[in-house]
Design an enzyme around this catalytic site. Structure first.
Site, PDB file in Angstrom:
ATOM      1  N   GLU A  96       0.830  -1.196   0.000  1.00 31.37           N
ATOM      2  CA  GLU A  96       0.000   0.000   0.000  1.00 31.37           C
ATOM      3  C   GLU A  96       0.866   1.248   0.000  1.00 31.37           C
ATOM      4  O   GLU A  96       1.926   1.286   0.622  1.00 31.37           O
ATOM      5  CB  GLU A  96      -0.909   0.023   1.236  1.00 31.37           C
ATOM      6  CG  GLU A  96      -1.886  -1.133   1.300  1.00 31.37           C
ATOM      7  CD  GLU A  96      -2.668  -1.147   2.598  1.00 31.37           C
ATOM      8  OE1 GLU A  96      -2.818  -0.070   3.225  1.00 31.37           O
ATOM      9  OE2 GLU A  96      -3.121  -2.238   2.998  1.00 31.37           O
ATOM     10  N   CYS A 117       2.876   8.395   1.430  1.00 28.18           N
ATOM     11  CA  CYS A 117       3.370   7.370   2.348  1.00 28.18           C
ATOM     12  C   CYS A 117       3.662   6.122   1.536  1.00 28.18           C
ATOM     13  O   CYS A 117       2.794   5.635   0.804  1.00 28.18           O
ATOM     14  CB  CYS A 117       2.320   7.085   3.426  1.00 28.18           C
ATOM     15  SG  CYS A 117       2.789   5.800   4.601  1.00 28.18           S
ATOM     16  N   CYS A 145       5.604  -7.322   7.624  1.00 26.70           N
ATOM     17  CA  CYS A 145       6.538  -6.739   8.586  1.00 26.70           C
ATOM     18  C   CYS A 145       6.860  -7.766   9.660  1.00 26.70           C
ATOM     19  O   CYS A 145       5.995  -8.548  10.057  1.00 26.70           O
ATOM     20  CB  CYS A 145       5.926  -5.486   9.224  1.00 26.70           C
ATOM     21  SG  CYS A 145       7.032  -4.635  10.378  1.00 26.70           S
ATOM     22  N   CYS A 200       3.823  -5.618  15.595  1.00 23.09           N
ATOM     23  CA  CYS A 200       3.087  -4.739  16.509  1.00 23.09           C
ATOM     24  C   CYS A 200       1.657  -5.262  16.660  1.00 23.09           C
ATOM     25  O   CYS A 200       0.979  -5.547  15.668  1.00 23.09           O
ATOM     26  CB  CYS A 200       3.071  -3.309  15.981  1.00 23.09           C
ATOM     27  SG  CYS A 200       4.724  -2.588  15.804  1.00 23.09           S
ATOM     28  N   CYS A 251      -1.211  -3.496  14.719  1.00 25.83           N
ATOM     29  CA  CYS A 251      -0.964  -3.200  13.308  1.00 25.83           C
ATOM     30  C   CYS A 251      -1.398  -4.364  12.428  1.00 25.83           C
ATOM     31  O   CYS A 251      -0.958  -5.503  12.631  1.00 25.83           O
ATOM     32  CB  CYS A 251       0.524  -2.905  13.099  1.00 25.83           C
ATOM     33  SG  CYS A 251       0.973  -2.615  11.377  1.00 25.83           S
ATOM     34  N   CYS A 274      -3.107   1.058   7.737  1.00 24.97           N
ATOM     35  CA  CYS A 274      -2.028   0.393   7.011  1.00 24.97           C
ATOM     36  C   CYS A 274      -2.164  -1.122   7.059  1.00 24.97           C
ATOM     37  O   CYS A 274      -2.283  -1.712   8.121  1.00 24.97           O
ATOM     38  CB  CYS A 274      -0.681   0.819   7.601  1.00 24.97           C
ATOM     39  SG  CYS A 274       0.714   0.162   6.677  1.00 24.97           S
TER      40      CYS A 274
END
Length: 357
Positions: free
Chosen positions: A91, A101, A108, A112, A115, A325
Site C-alpha cells: 500500500e 506514504c 513486517c 506490533c 498493526c 495500514c
C-alpha cells in the site's frame, strides 16, 4: 530490482551519468524514461545506442509495479493498492498537501499487536527501484513533495534499499531532505547509518508508550531499548540534522492513554527538539483495541501542550474507508484467496479484484 541495477543496465547501453540523471528525473516525475525537456527533445540529447537500448529497459521498469486499485477518502487522501510483478501487493497513500506514504516491505517482522501489517509477518523486502516506483506511480496522479516511509514494513529491516531510494529521491527526485521521513521502531542501525548519509532524512520514532514493559508487549519484536534511551538517540539525531524528530504514539483506549503516561511523557519530552504525534487507533471490527473518545484525545493533547510538549493529533489517512495500514492488502488477499477457492471448486478462473469504495 535495485536502483543500482537499473543504472548498470543504462550504462551498458552507453548512457553516461548525465543521461542516467535525465532518465532518473523523467522516471520519478512519472514520465516515460525517454521523455525530453521543455527545451530539448530526447532524440537531440541521447546518443543512438541509448535511444535503441532504452525501450526494453523502460518496459522492465514498468513491470516493477502497477496500481491495482484506488480508494478515495473524505479527508482528501487516496489509498493505492500497488501490485508488484510477483503478485504481491503493498500500500501507498497520497496524502493531502502533497505527501506520499510508501511501503518498504511486503508485511513486517516487528509484529506490533495493533498493526494489521504485522499480523501477516514478513513476506519479502522491496527493492529500492520498487520503492521509487511507488513515487513514480503516485506522481502520475498528482504532485508529490514529501515522502514518508511509514507504510507497510519496518524500513530499518530493509535499510540498504530504503537509503538507496532516499538518496535518489533527495537528488533526482527533487524532494527536500527534511521532506523525506524515515520511520522506525528504534533499530540501532538507524542511528548509525542515517548520520553518515549524503541525504539525511527526517526521523519518525514509533514510541507509543514511556514504559519499557508495555512497549515490549505492544512491539514484541522491536529492539529492547528503553524509551528514555530511544528519545535521547532521537534528540541527538534531530540536533545534528537541524530538523525536529517526530515521536509516534498510537492511542489505544485503556492501554497507553492514562494520566500517568502523559505525565511520564512530559518528563521525557519536555524541551526536546521534536513533536509528539498522537495517532488515534483505527478501530477494526472484532479487534481487541479501541480508540479513546474524542474528549479524551483532546484532553491529552491540551495537557501535553500546556506542559511544554509540542503535540499534534494525526488521524490515519482514510479511516472512513477502513484504510489503516495493511487493511487494503489484507482485504485484497482475502478476495484473491476466495477466488482461488472458487476456481478450484468450479474449475473456472474468475479475475480477482480488490473491492472499490
Amino acid at each position: 530490482m535495485r536502483i543500482q541495477e537499473l543504472h548498470q543496465s543504462l550504462a551498458a547501453i552507453g548512457a553516461r551519468p548525465c543521461h542516467i540523471g535525465r532518465i532518473n528525473r523523467a522516471w520519478l516525475k512519472g514520465l516515460q524514461l525517454d521523455a525530453g525537456t521543455r527545451h530539448q527533445k530526447s532524440e537531440d540529447y541521447f546518443p543512438l545506442s541509448v535511444r535503441h537500448g532504452l525501450p526494453p529497459i523502460a518496459a522492465q521498469v514498468e513491470t516493477l509495479a502497477s496500481i491495482h486499485s484506488q480508494h478515495t477518502a473524505a479527508d482528501g487522501s487516496l489509498r493505492l493498492l500497488v501490485a508488484l510483478n510477483d503478485g504481491q501487493m503493498v500500500e501507498s497513500v497520497l496524502l493531502p498537501r502533497g505527501g506520499l506514504c510508501v511501503s518498504s516491505q511486503v508485511g513486517c517482522a516487528v509484529g506490533c499487536t495493533f498493526c494489521m501489517t504485522g499480523k501477516s509477518g514478513l513476506l519479502r523486502q522491496l527493492g529500492s527501484a520498487e520503492i521509487a516506483m511507488q513515487v513514480a506511480l503516485a506522481r502520475r496522479i498528482r504532485p508529490v513533495k514529501k515522502v514518508v516511509f511509514m507504510g507497510m514494513g519496518e524500513p530499518a529491516h530493509n535499510i540498504d534499499n530504503v537509503l538507496e531510494a532516499i538518496n535518489l529521491l533527495g537528488t533526482d527526485g527533487n524532494i527536500g531532505h527534511k521532506n523525506l521521513v524515515f520511520s522506525t521502531v528504534g533499530d540501532p542501525r538507524v542511528f548509525e547509518r542515517l548520520p553518515q548519509q549524503r541525504i539525511k532524512p527526517a526521523l519518525a520514532l514509533s514510541l507509543h508508550t514511556t514504559r519499557a514493559d508495555l512497549r515490549a508487549q505492544l512491539l514484541p519484536r522491536a529492539p529492547r531499548i528503553d524509551p528514555a534511551e530511544l528519545i535521547e538517540l532521537g534528540e541527538a539525531y534531530a540536533r545534528r540534522v537541524g530538523y525536529p524528530i517526530q515521536y509516534q504514539w498510537t492511542l489505544l483506549a485503556g492501554v497507553n492513554d492514562s494520566q500517568d503516561e502523559m505525565e511520564a511523557a512530559v518528563r521525557l519530552l519536555k524541551g526536546k527538539y521534536g513533536v509528539l504525534n498522537l495517532i488515534p487507533y483505527n478501530s477494526v471490527e472484532g479487534d481487541s483495541f479501541q480508540r479513546p473518545s474524542n474528549e479524551r484525545i483532546e484532553a491529552m493533547k491540551r495537557y501535553l501542550h500546556n506542559n511544554g510538549v509540542l503535540t499534534k493529533v494525526r488521524d490515519s489517512a482514510g479511516q472512513d474507508i477502513d484504510g489503516g495500514c495493511g487493511q487494503l492488502r489484507a482485504r485484497a488477499a482475502d478476495v484473491i484467496d476466495s477466488s482461488r477457492l472458487l476456481r478450484k471448486a468450479n474449475g473456472r478462473n474468475p479475475i480477482a479484484q480488490a473491492p472499490q469504495e
